[in-house]
Design an enzyme around this catalytic site. Structure first.
Site, PDB file in Angstrom:
ATOM      1  N   SER A 106       0.532  -1.399   0.000  1.00 45.69           N
ATOM      2  CA  SER A 106      -0.092  -0.446   0.265  1.00 45.69           C
ATOM      3  C   SER A 106       0.731   1.401   0.275  1.00 45.69           C
ATOM      4  O   SER A 106       0.241   1.724   0.429  1.00 45.69           O
ATOM      5  CB  SER A 106      -1.065  -0.364   1.043  1.00 45.69           C
ATOM      6  OG  SER A 106      -1.807  -1.313   1.281  1.00 45.69           O
ATOM      7  N   ASP A 152      -7.020  -0.115   2.424  1.00 45.44           N
ATOM      8  CA  ASP A 152      -5.521   0.475   2.825  1.00 45.44           C
ATOM      9  C   ASP A 152      -5.562   1.511   2.388  1.00 45.44           C
ATOM     10  O   ASP A 152      -4.355   2.322   4.031  1.00 45.44           O
ATOM     11  CB  ASP A 152      -4.444   0.568   1.269  1.00 45.44           C
ATOM     12  CG  ASP A 152      -4.817  -1.284   1.008  1.00 45.44           C
ATOM     13  OD1 ASP A 152      -5.297  -2.057   0.699  1.00 45.44           O
ATOM     14  OD2 ASP A 152      -4.071  -1.040  -0.592  1.00 45.44           O
TER      15      ASP A 152
END
Ligand code: GAF
Length: 378
Positions: A106, A152
Site C-alpha cells: 500500500s 488500504d
C-alpha cells in the site's frame, strides 16, 4: 509541517472490501513522509525523492489531468479535494516513500493519505479521519483509475500501534483489536509481480458485480455480496456460471472468516487465527484464483517452519507478499531460512521484513520529519 502515513499488511479479509465486507489489516513500520509548506499562489509543486523529479500544476480541478505516473497520486488528491468543494491554496510538497513499491504493501494508499492530510492542513481545513480515506480512495478510483476498495486508505488513517483494525467496509465502522503478544509480522516478498495483475484485479471486481446482478433475480434488492449468505449462494447456484459461483464463494466465506479470526485475536487464540489464515489462502488460490506459484511456495515453506502460526498471501495477489505470524524469538532465524529456501527453489532473493504493527497517519514533530526528509528546502 510533515505528515507520515504508513503502509499496511492485511491479516485476513482479502478482496472483501469492494464487496462491502470485513477486513482485518494492520499498519506496519514503513511510511510515506510528506513535508508541506503553503504557497502564496495556487500552484502545487511536488518533489519526489524516490523518483528525483519535481512536477507542478495549478490546484484548480479543471487543470489537473492524469499522466499515468507517480504524480497522479498527489494531483489526484488535489483534484478530489477540489471536486468535494475545498478551496485549496498552493503548496510545496516534498515526498519520500520508504514502502517497497509494487510489493502490495500500500505505498499508493500511504502517499494519498499523507498528501490528503498535508493539503487539507495547508489550506486550513480540519483533518477528519473518517473522510480522509474516502477522499484518498476516490483519488485512486477516479483519477489514477484503479478500482481498489477502501481498506488500504482506511487502515493507513486509522491504524494504531499494537493493534489490527477490524473494519466493516459497508458502514465504515471499525474496532481496534489488540495484536498478539510476542508475535512478529514477517512479510515475505516473492519478488514477482505478474503483469496481468491489475487487469485481473478489475476483472475480479466485475465478476463479483456480475454475481450480485445474477443473484438479485432470486434475492431482490441485494447490493453487494455482503448481503448474501452461503446457504443463499448454494440455493441459487444454478443462476451462476461456475467461475462466478467460485468468486462469490470466496467472498462469502472470507466474510465469515474475518469476524471469527478477530474473535480468535481477542481471545489470544493464535492456533484458531492461523487456521483461518490457511483457509483464506486456499480460498484465494482455488476459488478467487489470485494466488500464483511463487506465493503458494512461500506459504508452503513458511508453514513447515517451527514457530510459524499462520501464513497466507496478502493484498491483491498475482505476486507481492505473504504475511506470516511468527514467534518473536525465532523471527530472525525464520527470515534467514526462508531467504535461503526460497532462493534455492526459485533463484530469486526474497525481501523479508520483520515488522511490528504501527500507528496510522500522524503529523510528526518537525525534527523527526526533517531528519526523514533530508534536503527539503522550505
Ligand atoms: C488491493 C486493493 F487496493 C484493496 O482495496 C483490496 O481490494 C486488496 O487489494 C485485496 O483485498 O490492496
Amino acid at each position: 509541517m510533515v505528515f507520515r502515513a504508513p503502509g499496511r499488511v492485511n491479516l485476513i479479509g482479502e478482496h472483501t472490501d469492494y464487496n462491502g465486507g470485513f477486513v482485518l489489516p494492520a499498519c506496519i513500520g514503513f511510511s510515506c513522509w510528506v513535508a508541506a509548506a503553503p504557497r502564496e499562489d495556487r500552484k502545487l509543486v511536488v518533489h519526489s525523492e524516490n523518483f528525483n523529479e519535481t512536477v507542478e500544476a495549478c490546484t484548480d480541478a479543471n487543470h489537473l489531468r492524469p499522466t499515468r505516473k507517480w504524480s497522479d497520486y498527489p494531483f489526484g488528491v488535489a483534484w478530489v479535494l477540489q471536486e468535494a468543494g475545498h478551496l485549496l491554496r498552493g503548496a510545496n510538497l516534498y515526498v519520500r516513500g520508504e514502502i517497497p513499491l509494487g510489493a502490495g504493501l500500500s505505498s499508493s494508499a500511504a502517499i494519498e493519505v499523507a498528501v490528503t492530510c498535508a493539503l487539507l492542513h495547508c489550506s486550513g481545513y480540519e483533518i477528519d479521519r473518517t473522510k480522509v480515506p474516502i477522499y484518498s480512495q476516490r483519488a485512486e478510483n477516479d483519477f489514477v483509475g484503479a478500482r481498489c476498495g477502501i481498506m488500504d486508505q482506511f487502515v493507513s488513517c486509522n491504524g494504531r500501534a499494537g493493534h489490527a483494525v477490524l473494519l466493516d467496509c459497508r458502514s465504515l465502522e471499525y474496532r481496534l483489536v489488540p495484536f498478539f503478544d510476542d508475535i512478529r509480522l514477517v512479510v515475505c516478498n516473492t519478488m514477482v509481480k505478474h503483469a496481468h495483475g491489475e487487469g485481473e484485479y478489475n476483472s475480479r471486481h466485475r465478476e463479483c458485480e456480475e454475481g450480485v446482478q445474477r443473484l438479485s433475480a432470486a434475492l431482490p434488492g441485494i447490493r453487494s455480496l455482503r448481503e448474501v449468505a452461503m446457504r443463499d449462494l448454494e440455493k441459487h447456484r444454478d443462476l451462476l456460471p461456475e467461475v462466478i459461483y467460485r468468486r462469490c464463494r470466496h467472498v462469502i466465506t472470507e466474510n465469515e472468516r474475518v469476524p471469527r479470526a478477530a474473535a480468535a485475536l481477542c481471545e489470544g487464540n493464535i492456533t484458531a487465527f492461523g487456521e483461518r489464515m490457511a483457509e483464506s489462502h486456499s480460498s484465494l488460490r482455488d476459488d478467487f484464483q489470485v494466488s500464483c506459484p511463487e506465493l503458494d511456495l512461500m506459504v508452503n515453506l513458511a508453514s513447515k517452519h517451527p514457530g510459524v502460526h499462520g501464513s497466507r498471501m496478502t493484498g491483491g495477489g498475482f505476486g507481492g507478499c505473504t504475511v506470516n505470524l511468527v514467534n518473536r524469538a525465532v523471527a530472525d532465524e525464520f527470515k534467514r531460512s526462508i531467504e535461503s529456501e526460497y532462493h534455492a527453489a526459485t533463484g530469486r532473493h526474497p525481501d523479508i521484513f520483520v515488522c511490528d504493527t504501527s500507528q496510522g497517519v500522524e503529523r510528526v514533530p518537525i525534527d523527526a520529519g526533517e531528519s526523514a526528509l533530508r534536503g527539503f528546502a522550505q
